[in-house]
Design a protein around this motif. Structure first.
Motif, PDB file in Angstrom:
ATOM      1  N   VAL A  61      -6.272  17.812 -67.358  1.00  0.00           N
ATOM      2  CA  VAL A  61      -5.654  16.652 -67.813  1.00  0.00           C
ATOM      3  C   VAL A  61      -6.513  15.467 -67.605  1.00  0.00           C
ATOM      4  O   VAL A  61      -7.135  15.512 -66.618  1.00  0.00           O
ATOM      5  CB  VAL A  61      -4.375  16.712 -66.968  1.00  0.00           C
ATOM      6  CG1 VAL A  61      -4.588  16.429 -65.372  1.00  0.00           C
ATOM      7  CG2 VAL A  61      -3.288  15.510 -67.390  1.00  0.00           C
ATOM      8  N   GLY A  62      -6.254  14.586 -68.384  1.00  0.00           N
ATOM      9  CA  GLY A  62      -6.996  13.278 -68.111  1.00  0.00           C
ATOM     10  C   GLY A  62      -6.315  12.151 -67.339  1.00  0.00           C
ATOM     11  O   GLY A  62      -4.998  12.423 -67.276  1.00  0.00           O
ATOM     12  N   GLY A  63      -6.953  11.594 -66.544  1.00  0.00           N
ATOM     13  CA  GLY A  63      -6.339  10.703 -65.499  1.00  0.00           C
ATOM     14  C   GLY A  63      -6.440   9.354 -65.913  1.00  0.00           C
ATOM     15  O   GLY A  63      -7.062   8.870 -67.079  1.00  0.00           O
ATOM     16  N   VAL A  64      -5.535   8.502 -65.271  1.00  0.00           N
ATOM     17  CA  VAL A  64      -5.375   7.065 -65.611  1.00  0.00           C
ATOM     18  C   VAL A  64      -6.681   6.226 -65.222  1.00  0.00           C
ATOM     19  O   VAL A  64      -6.848   5.197 -65.781  1.00  0.00           O
ATOM     20  CB  VAL A  64      -4.194   6.502 -65.069  1.00  0.00           C
ATOM     21  CG1 VAL A  64      -2.908   6.976 -65.571  1.00  0.00           C
ATOM     22  CG2 VAL A  64      -4.338   6.498 -63.451  1.00  0.00           C
ATOM     23  N   ASP A  65      -7.443   6.673 -64.291  1.00  0.00           N
ATOM     24  CA  ASP A  65      -8.563   6.203 -63.904  1.00  0.00           C
ATOM     25  C   ASP A  65      -9.954   6.688 -64.732  1.00  0.00           C
ATOM     26  O   ASP A  65     -11.116   6.320 -64.391  1.00  0.00           O
ATOM     27  CB  ASP A  65      -9.012   6.527 -62.617  1.00  0.00           C
ATOM     28  CG  ASP A  65      -8.670   8.054 -62.198  1.00  0.00           C
ATOM     29  OD1 ASP A  65      -8.573   8.918 -63.049  1.00  0.00           O
ATOM     30  OD2 ASP A  65      -9.186   8.480 -60.945  1.00  0.00           O
ATOM     31  N   GLY A  66      -9.530   7.391 -65.936  1.00  0.00           N
ATOM     32  CA  GLY A  66     -10.825   7.924 -66.616  1.00  0.00           C
ATOM     33  C   GLY A  66     -11.452   9.291 -66.238  1.00  0.00           C
ATOM     34  O   GLY A  66     -12.466   9.688 -66.583  1.00  0.00           O
ATOM     35  N   GLU A  67     -10.898   9.796 -65.082  1.00  0.00           N
ATOM     36  CA  GLU A  67     -11.322  11.118 -64.780  1.00  0.00           C
ATOM     37  C   GLU A  67     -10.829  12.205 -65.424  1.00  0.00           C
ATOM     38  O   GLU A  67      -9.797  12.136 -65.973  1.00  0.00           O
ATOM     39  CB  GLU A  67     -10.984  11.057 -63.139  1.00  0.00           C
ATOM     40  CG  GLU A  67     -11.353  12.422 -62.392  1.00  0.00           C
ATOM     41  CD  GLU A  67     -13.043  12.424 -62.420  1.00  0.00           C
ATOM     42  OE1 GLU A  67     -13.509  13.252 -63.475  1.00  0.00           O
ATOM     43  OE2 GLU A  67     -13.565  11.833 -61.628  1.00  0.00           O
ATOM     44  N   LEU A  68     -11.336  13.345 -65.162  1.00  0.00           N
ATOM     45  CA  LEU A  68     -10.914  14.390 -65.858  1.00  0.00           C
ATOM     46  C   LEU A  68     -10.474  15.540 -64.647  1.00  0.00           C
ATOM     47  O   LEU A  68     -11.558  15.838 -63.978  1.00  0.00           O
ATOM     48  CB  LEU A  68     -11.929  15.168 -66.797  1.00  0.00           C
ATOM     49  CG  LEU A  68     -11.137  16.353 -67.732  1.00  0.00           C
ATOM     50  CD1 LEU A  68     -12.113  16.503 -69.107  1.00  0.00           C
ATOM     51  CD2 LEU A  68     -11.080  17.711 -67.069  1.00  0.00           C
ATOM     52  N   TYR A  69      -9.445  16.017 -64.649  1.00  0.00           N
ATOM     53  CA  TYR A  69      -8.936  16.772 -63.510  1.00  0.00           C
ATOM     54  C   TYR A  69      -8.768  18.305 -64.096  1.00  0.00           C
ATOM     55  O   TYR A  69      -8.074  18.349 -65.088  1.00  0.00           O
ATOM     56  CB  TYR A  69      -7.760  16.308 -62.764  1.00  0.00           C
ATOM     57  CG  TYR A  69      -7.903  14.856 -62.177  1.00  0.00           C
ATOM     58  CD1 TYR A  69      -8.247  14.657 -61.179  1.00  0.00           C
ATOM     59  CD2 TYR A  69      -7.563  13.607 -62.647  1.00  0.00           C
ATOM     60  CE1 TYR A  69      -8.599  13.597 -60.309  1.00  0.00           C
ATOM     61  CE2 TYR A  69      -7.610  12.489 -62.418  1.00  0.00           C
ATOM     62  CZ  TYR A  69      -8.180  12.466 -61.107  1.00  0.00           C
ATOM     63  OH  TYR A  69      -8.417  11.273 -60.511  1.00  0.00           O
ATOM     64  N   VAL A  70      -9.084  19.267 -63.276  1.00  0.00           N
ATOM     65  CA  VAL A  70      -8.635  20.527 -63.575  1.00  0.00           C
ATOM     66  C   VAL A  70      -8.190  21.135 -62.292  1.00  0.00           C
ATOM     67  O   VAL A  70      -8.707  21.361 -61.309  1.00  0.00           O
ATOM     68  CB  VAL A  70     -10.190  21.525 -64.094  1.00  0.00           C
ATOM     69  CG1 VAL A  70      -9.715  22.769 -64.485  1.00  0.00           C
ATOM     70  CG2 VAL A  70     -10.530  20.566 -65.432  1.00  0.00           C
ATOM     71  N   GLY A 111      -5.938  20.352 -60.379  1.00  0.00           N
ATOM     72  CA  GLY A 111      -5.787  19.550 -59.225  1.00  0.00           C
ATOM     73  C   GLY A 111      -6.633  18.766 -58.869  1.00  0.00           C
ATOM     74  O   GLY A 111      -6.658  18.035 -57.728  1.00  0.00           O
ATOM     75  N   ARG A 112      -8.012  18.881 -59.322  1.00  0.00           N
ATOM     76  CA  ARG A 112      -9.280  18.383 -58.545  1.00  0.00           C
ATOM     77  C   ARG A 112     -10.104  17.630 -59.614  1.00  0.00           C
ATOM     78  O   ARG A 112     -10.093  18.322 -60.728  1.00  0.00           O
ATOM     79  CB  ARG A 112      -9.961  19.272 -57.873  1.00  0.00           C
ATOM     80  CG  ARG A 112      -9.364  19.734 -56.672  1.00  0.00           C
ATOM     81  CD  ARG A 112     -10.060  20.753 -55.794  1.00  0.00           C
ATOM     82  NE  ARG A 112     -11.449  20.540 -55.517  1.00  0.00           N
ATOM     83  CZ  ARG A 112     -12.033  21.295 -54.706  1.00  0.00           C
ATOM     84  NH1 ARG A 112     -11.658  22.501 -54.221  1.00  0.00           N
ATOM     85  NH2 ARG A 112     -13.237  20.826 -54.343  1.00  0.00           N
ATOM     86  N   ALA A 113     -10.945  16.600 -59.571  1.00  0.00           N
ATOM     87  CA  ALA A 113     -11.762  16.068 -60.297  1.00  0.00           C
ATOM     88  C   ALA A 113     -12.755  17.111 -60.616  1.00  0.00           C
ATOM     89  O   ALA A 113     -13.514  17.796 -59.667  1.00  0.00           O
ATOM     90  CB  ALA A 113     -12.285  14.900 -59.833  1.00  0.00           C
ATOM     91  N   LEU A 114     -13.195  17.398 -61.795  1.00  0.00           N
ATOM     92  CA  LEU A 114     -14.246  18.422 -62.468  1.00  0.00           C
ATOM     93  C   LEU A 114     -15.644  17.815 -61.988  1.00  0.00           C
ATOM     94  O   LEU A 114     -16.197  17.641 -62.904  1.00  0.00           O
ATOM     95  CB  LEU A 114     -14.284  18.460 -63.913  1.00  0.00           C
ATOM     96  CG  LEU A 114     -14.691  19.943 -64.250  1.00  0.00           C
ATOM     97  CD1 LEU A 114     -14.155  21.091 -63.841  1.00  0.00           C
ATOM     98  CD2 LEU A 114     -14.624  19.780 -65.826  1.00  0.00           C
ATOM     99  N   THR A 115     -15.842  17.831 -60.786  1.00  0.00           N
ATOM    100  CA  THR A 115     -17.472  17.628 -60.104  1.00  0.00           C
ATOM    101  C   THR A 115     -18.270  18.716 -60.713  1.00  0.00           C
ATOM    102  O   THR A 115     -17.566  20.042 -60.757  1.00  0.00           O
ATOM    103  CB  THR A 115     -17.453  17.246 -58.878  1.00  0.00           C
ATOM    104  OG1 THR A 115     -16.641  18.350 -58.146  1.00  0.00           O
ATOM    105  CG2 THR A 115     -16.249  16.097 -58.481  1.00  0.00           C
ATOM    106  N   ASP A 116     -19.631  18.745 -60.309  1.00  0.00           N
ATOM    107  CA  ASP A 116     -20.328  19.679 -60.582  1.00  0.00           C
ATOM    108  C   ASP A 116     -20.002  20.983 -59.665  1.00  0.00           C
ATOM    109  O   ASP A 116     -19.935  22.164 -59.686  1.00  0.00           O
ATOM    110  CB  ASP A 116     -21.891  19.476 -60.353  1.00  0.00           C
ATOM    111  CG  ASP A 116     -22.128  18.517 -61.584  1.00  0.00           C
ATOM    112  OD1 ASP A 116     -21.488  18.610 -62.461  1.00  0.00           O
ATOM    113  OD2 ASP A 116     -23.213  18.000 -61.416  1.00  0.00           O
ATOM    114  N   GLN A 117     -19.596  20.550 -58.311  1.00  0.00           N
ATOM    115  CA  GLN A 117     -19.293  21.667 -57.276  1.00  0.00           C
ATOM    116  C   GLN A 117     -17.919  22.352 -57.886  1.00  0.00           C
ATOM    117  O   GLN A 117     -17.972  23.623 -57.619  1.00  0.00           O
ATOM    118  CB  GLN A 117     -19.315  21.014 -55.985  1.00  0.00           C
ATOM    119  CG  GLN A 117     -19.109  21.889 -54.739  1.00  0.00           C
ATOM    120  CD  GLN A 117     -18.922  21.164 -53.647  1.00  0.00           C
ATOM    121  OE1 GLN A 117     -18.953  20.003 -53.324  1.00  0.00           O
ATOM    122  NE2 GLN A 117     -18.760  22.145 -52.396  1.00  0.00           N
TER     123      GLN A 117
END
Length: 226
Positions: free
Chosen positions: A157-166, A168-174
Motif C-alpha cells: 500500500v502507498g502511504g501519505v508520506d510517499g512511502e511504500l509499505y508491504v 506493515g513495514r516500509a519496503l527498505t532493502d533489508q
C-alpha cells in the motif's frame, strides 16, 4: 514460410530522435550500445544503458510506470520489457538480451487458478496495514494490493508520506530481502515493488494512497487491489 514484416522505417526515425534527445539531456553517451527489438505490427523497443547505469527504453528511463505503459503499447514485447526490468533490478544491464531483430514471444501463460490464501498470514498483514492507518501513515487499507503465494501473502500500500509499505513495514532493502527469503515464489514481485518505491523516492513526498490502483504484478495469480 512466414513473410518477414516490413522494416518500420518511420518508427525507427521517430525513436532515433528520442535517443538524440536522451543524449542531449545527458542520459546516455553518444554511441552507446543499443538493442532493437521489432514486432510484426511495426512497434519497436530499443534499450540501452544510461550514464547512471539505469536502463533506458526508447529514450526514457525504464521506471516501473514507463514499463507498464510499454507493456500496454507493445503486447508482443510485454515479456521483453519485463526481462529488461528484471535485468535492471539485478544490475545485469543488457546481458542475456536476444539478438536484434523481429521478436515474437509466446503469449503470457493462461491465468492459473488462484492458490489457496493463507488466511492467517492475510489476517496478520491486514492487521499490520490497519496499524499504519491508525498511525496516520496510510489513509485506507482498501487501496492495498494483495498478492498471495504458497507460503504467505504480500499486502502492499502507498502511504501519505510517499512511502511504500508491504506487510506493515516500509519496503527498505533489508525488509525486501527478508520478504524474498520468506516468499521465494513472489521474489520478482518484491523486486518490482522495490523499483516502484525507488521511483517514488526520487520525487518529493506525496500522498501515494492511490498509486498502486491498477498496477500489475508479475504473478498471474495477483488478487489485485482490495
Amino acid at each position: 514460410m512466414p513473410q518477414v514484416p516490413a522494416f518500420p522505417a518511420a518508427e525507427m526515425d521517430r525513436i532515433g530522435r528520442l535517443w538524440d534527445r536522451a543524449i542531449e539531456a545527458g542520459l546516455m553517451a553518444s554511441g552507446a550500445e543499443t538493442k532493437y527489438h521489432f514486432t510484426p505490427d511495426g512497434k519497436v523497443l530499443s534499450v540501452a544503458v544510461g550514464r547512471s547505469g539505469q536502463l533506458l527504453a526508447n529514450g526514457e528511463r525504464l521506471t516501473p510506470s514507463f514499463a507498464e505503459r510499454l507493456r500496454g503499447q507493445m503486447p508482443f514485447l510485454a515479456q521483453m520489457v519485463t526481462f529488461y526490468e528484471n535485468n535492471q533490478a539485478a544490475g545485469r544491464g543488457l546481458d542475456g538480451g536476444p539478438e536484434d531483430g523481429v521478436s515474437i514471444l509466446p503469449p503470457p501463460p493462461a491465468r492459473e487458478p488462484l492458490p489457496p490464501v493463507d488466511e492467517r498470514a492475510l489476517a496478520q498483514a491486514k492487521a499490520a496495514t490497519m496499524a499504519l492507518v491508525r498511525q496516520g501513515k496510510v489513509t485506507n487499507e482498501v487501496q492495498a494490493m494483495v498478492i498471495p503465494s504458497q507460503r504467505g501473502v504480500l499486502v502492499a500500500v502507498g502511504g501519505v508520506d510517499g512511502e511504500l509499505y508491504v506487510n506493515g513495514r516500509a519496503l527498505t532493502d533489508q525488509w525486501a530481502a527478508r520478504l524474498r527469503d520468506d516468499l521465494p515464489d513472489l521474489a520478482s514481485d518484491v523486486v518490482r515493488l522495490q523499483a516502484r518505491r525507488a521511483e517514488w523516492q526520487d520525487a518529493p513526498p506525496a500522498d501515494r494512497s492511490f498509486e498502486l490502483m491498477g498496477a500489475a504484478c508479475t504473478d498471474p495469480n495477483c488478487h489485485g487491489v482490495h
